[in-house]
Motif scaffolding. Structure first.
Motif, mmCIF file in Angstrom:
data_model
loop_
_atom_site.group_PDB
_atom_site.id
_atom_site.type_symbol
_atom_site.label_atom_id
_atom_site.label_comp_id
_atom_site.label_asym_id
_atom_site.label_seq_id
_atom_site.Cartn_x
_atom_site.Cartn_y
_atom_site.Cartn_z
ATOM 1 N N THR A 134 34.074 -71.445 11.080
ATOM 2 C CA THR A 134 34.615 -70.107 10.995
ATOM 3 C C THR A 134 34.832 -70.431 9.964
ATOM 4 O O THR A 134 35.241 -68.991 9.560
ATOM 5 C CB THR A 134 35.813 -71.159 12.069
ATOM 6 N N ILE A 135 35.371 -70.863 8.726
ATOM 7 C CA ILE A 135 35.544 -70.751 7.383
ATOM 8 C C ILE A 135 34.071 -69.383 6.428
ATOM 9 O O ILE A 135 34.811 -68.621 6.083
ATOM 10 C CB ILE A 135 35.481 -71.908 6.709
ATOM 11 N N ALA A 136 32.597 -71.092 7.538
ATOM 12 C CA ALA A 136 32.181 -69.534 6.543
ATOM 13 C C ALA A 136 32.405 -67.903 7.012
ATOM 14 O O ALA A 136 32.033 -67.099 5.737
ATOM 15 C CB ALA A 136 30.781 -70.066 6.446
ATOM 16 N N ALA A 137 32.765 -68.204 8.544
ATOM 17 C CA ALA A 137 32.727 -66.406 8.800
ATOM 18 C C ALA A 137 33.590 -65.838 8.101
ATOM 19 O O ALA A 137 33.560 -65.056 8.089
ATOM 20 C CB ALA A 137 32.258 -66.567 9.996
ATOM 21 N N GLU A 138 35.094 -66.148 8.200
ATOM 22 C CA GLU A 138 35.523 -65.808 7.545
ATOM 23 C C GLU A 138 35.964 -65.570 6.144
ATOM 24 O O GLU A 138 36.796 -64.945 5.771
ATOM 25 C CB GLU A 138 37.043 -66.254 8.087
ATOM 26 N N ARG A 139 35.028 -66.484 5.208
ATOM 27 C CA ARG A 139 35.302 -66.240 4.092
ATOM 28 C C ARG A 139 33.652 -66.289 3.473
ATOM 29 O O ARG A 139 33.841 -67.648 2.254
ATOM 30 C CB ARG A 139 36.167 -67.725 2.761
ATOM 31 N N PRO A 140 33.260 -65.349 3.163
ATOM 32 C CA PRO A 140 32.184 -65.311 2.665
ATOM 33 C C PRO A 140 31.820 -64.937 1.554
ATOM 34 O O PRO A 140 30.131 -65.530 1.266
ATOM 35 C CB PRO A 140 31.665 -63.354 3.289
ATOM 36 N N LEU A 141 32.476 -65.843 0.819
ATOM 37 C CA LEU A 141 32.295 -66.248 -1.075
ATOM 38 C C LEU A 141 32.162 -67.287 -0.746
ATOM 39 O O LEU A 141 31.808 -68.155 -2.345
ATOM 40 C CB LEU A 141 32.969 -65.378 -1.722
ATOM 41 N N ALA A 142 32.288 -68.165 0.364
ATOM 42 C CA ALA A 142 32.225 -69.787 0.105
ATOM 43 C C ALA A 142 31.009 -70.389 0.332
ATOM 44 O O ALA A 142 30.479 -69.689 1.387
ATOM 45 C CB ALA A 142 33.626 -69.747 1.043
ATOM 46 N N THR A 143 31.220 -71.515 0.006
ATOM 47 C CA THR A 143 29.863 -72.114 -0.111
ATOM 48 C C THR A 143 30.240 -73.249 0.775
ATOM 49 O O THR A 143 31.661 -73.595 0.226
ATOM 50 C CB THR A 143 29.251 -72.614 -1.315
ATOM 51 N N VAL A 144 29.958 -73.646 1.822
ATOM 52 C CA VAL A 144 30.613 -74.946 2.688
ATOM 53 C C VAL A 144 29.067 -76.275 3.042
ATOM 54 O O VAL A 144 28.110 -75.939 3.460
ATOM 55 C CB VAL A 144 30.518 -74.037 4.458
ATOM 56 N N THR A 145 29.783 -77.341 2.788
ATOM 57 C CA THR A 145 29.221 -78.210 3.091
ATOM 58 C C THR A 145 30.231 -79.117 4.395
ATOM 59 O O THR A 145 30.972 -79.349 4.344
ATOM 60 C CB THR A 145 28.940 -79.663 1.852
ATOM 61 N N ALA A 146 28.840 -80.042 5.325
ATOM 62 C CA ALA A 146 29.250 -80.159 6.801
ATOM 63 C C ALA A 146 28.611 -81.158 6.962
ATOM 64 O O ALA A 146 27.549 -81.326 7.240
ATOM 65 C CB ALA A 146 29.708 -79.315 7.516
ATOM 66 N N THR A 147 29.410 -82.491 7.165
ATOM 67 C CA THR A 147 29.174 -83.805 7.057
ATOM 68 C C THR A 147 29.572 -84.510 8.702
ATOM 69 O O THR A 147 30.952 -84.299 9.266
ATOM 70 C CB THR A 147 29.870 -84.682 6.189
ATOM 71 N N ASP A 148 28.461 -85.365 8.553
ATOM 72 C CA ASP A 148 29.372 -86.332 10.444
ATOM 73 C C ASP A 148 28.074 -87.124 9.786
ATOM 74 O O ASP A 148 27.039 -87.135 10.098
ATOM 75 C CB ASP A 148 29.108 -85.175 11.308
ATOM 76 N N LEU A 149 28.273 -88.352 11.117
ATOM 77 C CA LEU A 149 27.659 -89.550 11.283
ATOM 78 C C LEU A 149 26.659 -88.795 12.298
ATOM 79 O O LEU A 149 25.664 -89.904 12.452
ATOM 80 C CB LEU A 149 28.460 -90.831 10.091
ATOM 81 N N SER A 150 26.569 -88.747 12.701
ATOM 82 C CA SER A 150 26.229 -87.980 14.588
ATOM 83 C C SER A 150 25.070 -86.897 14.179
ATOM 84 O O SER A 150 25.611 -85.802 14.029
ATOM 85 C CB SER A 150 26.859 -88.376 15.030
ATOM 86 N N GLU A 151 23.807 -87.550 14.111
ATOM 87 C CA GLU A 151 22.720 -86.259 14.145
ATOM 88 C C GLU A 151 22.992 -85.524 15.184
ATOM 89 O O GLU A 151 22.297 -84.303 15.261
ATOM 90 C CB GLU A 151 20.991 -86.927 13.592
ATOM 91 N N ALA A 152 22.645 -85.913 16.917
ATOM 92 C CA ALA A 152 23.123 -85.479 17.644
ATOM 93 C C ALA A 152 24.549 -84.053 17.558
ATOM 94 O O ALA A 152 24.352 -82.888 18.061
ATOM 95 C CB ALA A 152 23.536 -86.005 18.716
ATOM 96 N N ALA A 153 25.508 -84.902 16.741
ATOM 97 C CA ALA A 153 26.979 -83.658 16.812
ATOM 98 C C ALA A 153 25.822 -82.918 15.608
ATOM 99 O O ALA A 153 26.499 -81.582 15.848
ATOM 100 C CB ALA A 153 27.947 -84.336 15.981
ATOM 101 N N LEU A 154 25.315 -82.625 14.301
ATOM 102 C CA LEU A 154 24.929 -82.121 14.146
ATOM 103 C C LEU A 154 23.814 -81.134 13.833
ATOM 104 O O LEU A 154 23.723 -79.661 13.850
ATOM 105 C CB LEU A 154 24.333 -82.438 12.322
ATOM 106 N N LYS A 155 23.267 -81.297 15.234
ATOM 107 C CA LYS A 155 22.355 -80.568 15.925
ATOM 108 C C LYS A 155 22.576 -79.566 16.257
ATOM 109 O O LYS A 155 22.747 -78.022 16.409
ATOM 110 C CB LYS A 155 21.444 -81.172 17.008
ATOM 111 N N VAL A 156 23.781 -80.189 16.882
ATOM 112 C CA VAL A 156 25.065 -79.156 17.761
ATOM 113 C C VAL A 156 25.783 -77.980 17.112
ATOM 114 O O VAL A 156 25.907 -76.687 16.736
ATOM 115 C CB VAL A 156 25.875 -79.681 18.803
#
Length: 285
Positions: A134-156
């Motif tokens: 949502t942040i990336a879509a609403e703020r096109p100039l932002a660069t976003v990093t997203a972290t999670d411990l779950s590889e299954a979640a990251l796949k989604v």
């Protein structure tokens, strides 16, 4: 349902009554969503054709969806998606279902991220990716990093980023909280914040179906929040901001910890639509 002819209207009424008897909170809405999915139409399509008799094959598609809801499985998992901030996100049992409360976090995060300048944003515990995307879509100039411990979640989350055409601006990392050596201007998180003793009191569909790792915040519910505030200090410079979703009654404890134990200072606490203190906003000093 017997072998007699059933119309869409009758099936909706039957499912609604059945769900209501079982204590499901939104029986009519759930019935409409599931019947519409089974028939491959939207809810408007149901109302345009309420008196149409259903084929046995169609009823056969409806039955297993109703059965899954009867067992307490969340509608979002049955449908395979959840709407969040006017976008549709794929969800599976590997990720927490996005909720309207988290839209409060988005509203105030967007106020911190410039529209016309670059900004480095971190989403900790991304799950489905709803916040990061949502942040990336609403703020096109932002660069976003997203972290999670779950590889299954990251796949989604990666799949959702592709769907919403922002994958090129989001770096997904399997890491606990924050990757070392990175720096961020704005940090966002909807961390686990349910006290361990409260897990058993959650709604059955939450307790028995959503990932416990995304809910369990330790003895007082604040283990991950406190770890996050500590871990993000090296990843930020003075002036950086962090916004964290918290549970009811937790905001003051988070503010106290930040003041006493970290280099984060309070900015504000924001209420959700139910007037509950939901988001803690802090600034790095």
């Amino acid at each position: 349902m017997s072998l007699r002819t059933w119309t869409i209207r009758e099936v909706l009424e039957w499912a609604t009554e059945d769900f209501a008897r079982r204590g499901i909170e939104s029986p009519r809405l759930d019935a409409e969503l599931l019947v519409a999915k089974a028939l491959g139409i939207d809810r408007v399509g149901l109302y345009l054709d309420l008196n149409r008799p259903l084929l046995e094959q169609e009823r056969g598609l409806i039955r297993p969806l109703v059965a899954r809801r009867r067992e307490g499985e969340p509608v979002a998992y049955i449908l395979g998606y959840r709407e969040f901030y006017a976008r549709r996100f794929c969800v599976t049992p590997d990720v927490l279902i996005p909720r309207p409360d988290t839209e409060t976090l988005i509203d105030h995060a967007l106020a911190c991220i410039p529209v016309d300048a670059p900004c480095r944003v971190l989403d900790v515990g991304t799950g489905s990716g709803a916040i990061a995307i949502t942040i990336a879509a609403e703020r096109p100039l932002a660069t976003v990093t997203a972290t999670d411990l779950s590889e299954a979640a990251l796949k989604v989350a990666r799949g959702n980023a592709e769907t919403h055409e922002v994958a090129a601006r989001i770096r997904f990392e399997r890491v606990d909280l924050v990757a070392s050596g990175e720096q961020y201007d704005v940090i966002l998180s909807n961390p686990p914040y349910v006290a361990r003793s409260d897990i058993e009191t959650l709604q059955t569909e939450v307790r028995d179906h959503e990932p416990i790792a995304a809910l369990d915040g330790g003895e007082d519910g604040l283990d991950v929040v406190k770890a996050l505030l500590t871990a993000t200090e090296p990843a930020t410079a003075p002036g950086a901001q962090i916004l964290i979703e918290v549970g009811q009654g937790q905001a003051q404890s988070v503010l106290d910890f930040a003041i006493e134990e970290t280099s984060w200072e309070p900015v504000a606490v924001y209420k959700d639509l139910n007037r509950v203190d939901r988001v803690v906003h802090l600034r790095r000093i």
